[in-house]
Scaffold this active site. Structure first.
Site, short mmCIF file in Angstrom:
data_model
loop_
_atom_site.label_atom_id
_atom_site.label_comp_id
_atom_site.label_asym_id
_atom_site.label_seq_id
_atom_site.Cartn_x
_atom_site.Cartn_y
_atom_site.Cartn_z
N VAL A 36 41.82 40.43 41.62
CA VAL A 36 40.42 41.11 41.40
C VAL A 36 40.29 42.29 40.94
CG1 VAL A 36 38.03 41.17 42.55
CG2 VAL A 36 39.27 39.11 42.95
N GLU A 37 41.08 43.10 41.62
CA GLU A 37 41.12 44.65 41.59
C GLU A 37 41.48 45.05 40.09
OE1 GLU A 37 39.72 46.99 43.04
OE2 GLU A 37 38.85 45.71 44.61
N THR A 38 42.86 44.65 39.61
CA THR A 38 43.38 45.04 38.32
C THR A 38 44.19 44.00 37.57
OG1 THR A 38 45.74 45.46 39.58
CG2 THR A 38 43.80 47.24 39.30
#
Length: 338
Positions: free
Chosen positions: A122-124
């Protein structure tokens, strides 16, 4: 007409100066930051002013903060942006590629590998995009220009300057998110300094290194109360007269499962009645969707306090695990075929 033109030009130049050419070393709000770094952390005033003088205000940073997906997208749209085949399969590939490292982190911290992968996903997008914003510009802009969260970002700016000294970085050259988060795991400077760990044992902490990022995500969740083997969230059914007053703000569990049942919320998964949970409600074009979020759900939300974020991570983790199991089964079948 000439006077109007001169006045307009003056206002325009003032606006340009305040947005793109601000010298934050002279900003009134910078005085406290300078004092803290000089009196408590051994910086000279000239060093701090030199760093701040290199920061530029970026309006797009403020715009991005105001239009974050968690604020502007419905739950249906937000979920669809992450629960897509490419992201799920990318997670399964991440589990396969770093199987040994994830197993070591899971054993050490008690955080399932699929949850670690989902947060990184989700983050990167598993390290595929770690941000192109200038971190010094982002933190300075938010510290001195954000209308509500300036105090928080002033603290993060201080932490960033300390982190740069510790890591030997040039502050004006670091890249990350529009909020100042860095690396595959997208840690804010304060978390980078306190919760990031050297996962591969090379003597340095580098969150652009997948192994360090894996261990750091797990350490972060444990720091925020992750309980090994405990449930994260369950779907809930509701009675017609459910008590809406229990859905207040925040995600920290506040009622036992038994108490919530008395108020009209029923876990669709068998869980202990004395476990504490928080009712999470999503309401958009797909209608009402109710969940019970437990302590581990709350731990995930410490990464990002929005319920959409925590739920997207949880659901993605489940789909990643299923996709990984299918990949492993296909490999076994391929090997067993004579």
């Amino acid at each position: 007409m000439r006077k109007i033109f001169i006045l307009f030009t003056s206002v325009l130049l003032t606006s340009i100066s305040s947005l793109g050419m601000a010298n934050y070393s002279e900003h009134p709000k910078a005085a406290k930051l300078i004092e803290q770094l000089t009196s408590s952390h051994g910086f000279s005033e000239a060093e701090v002013r030199n760093i701040l003088s290199k920061a530029q205000t970026e309006q797009r940073i403020l715009d991005s903060m105001a239009n974050a997906a968690e604020k502007t997208k419905t739950w249906t749209a937000y979920r669809k942006s992450f629960l897509v085949p490419t992201r799920v399969n990318g997670g399964a590939t991440f589990l396969q590629k770093y199987a040994g490292e994830l197993a070591a982190a899971e054993q050490r911290y008690g955080v399932p590998r699929q949850v670690i992968a989902a947060i990184v996903g989700v983050e990167t997008n598993y390290g595929g995009y770690t941000g192109k914003a200038n971190v010094l510009n982002a933190l300075a802009t938010l510290a001195f220009e954000h209308p509500r969260r300036g105090k928080f970002f002033q603290s993060e700016l201080l932490e960033f300057i300390l982190l740069c000294r510790e890591q030997g970085w040039a502050a004006s050259e670091r890249l990350g998110s529009y909020a100042g988060a860095m690396g595959i795991s997208q840690f804010m400077p304060s978390n980078y300094r306190r919760l990031a760990v050297d996962g591969n044992g090379d003597g340095r902490i580098d969150l652009h290194n997948p192994v360090d990022a894996i261990h750091s995500v797990a350490n972060y969740l444990v720091h925020h109360g992750w309980q090994a083997g405990a449930v994260v969230a369950t779907r809930a059914s509701v009675s017609r007269d459910f008590d809406a007053s229990v859905i207040g703000k925040g995600l920290k569990p506040n009622y036992s499962v038994g108490e919530l049942a008395q108020r009209g919320y029923f876990s669709q998964q068998s869980v202990q009645q004395d476990m504490r949970a928080r009712v999470v409600r999503f309401n958009d074009e797909d209608g009402d969707e109710f969940w019970l979020g437990f302590d581990n759900f709350y731990s995930i939300s410490r990464y990002n306090p929005r319920s959409k974020y925590a739920m997207a991570v949880y659901l993605l983790s489940e789909e990643i695990l299923q996709a990984y199991a299918k990949k492993q089964l296909s490999r076994l079948r391929a090997v067993s075929i004579p």
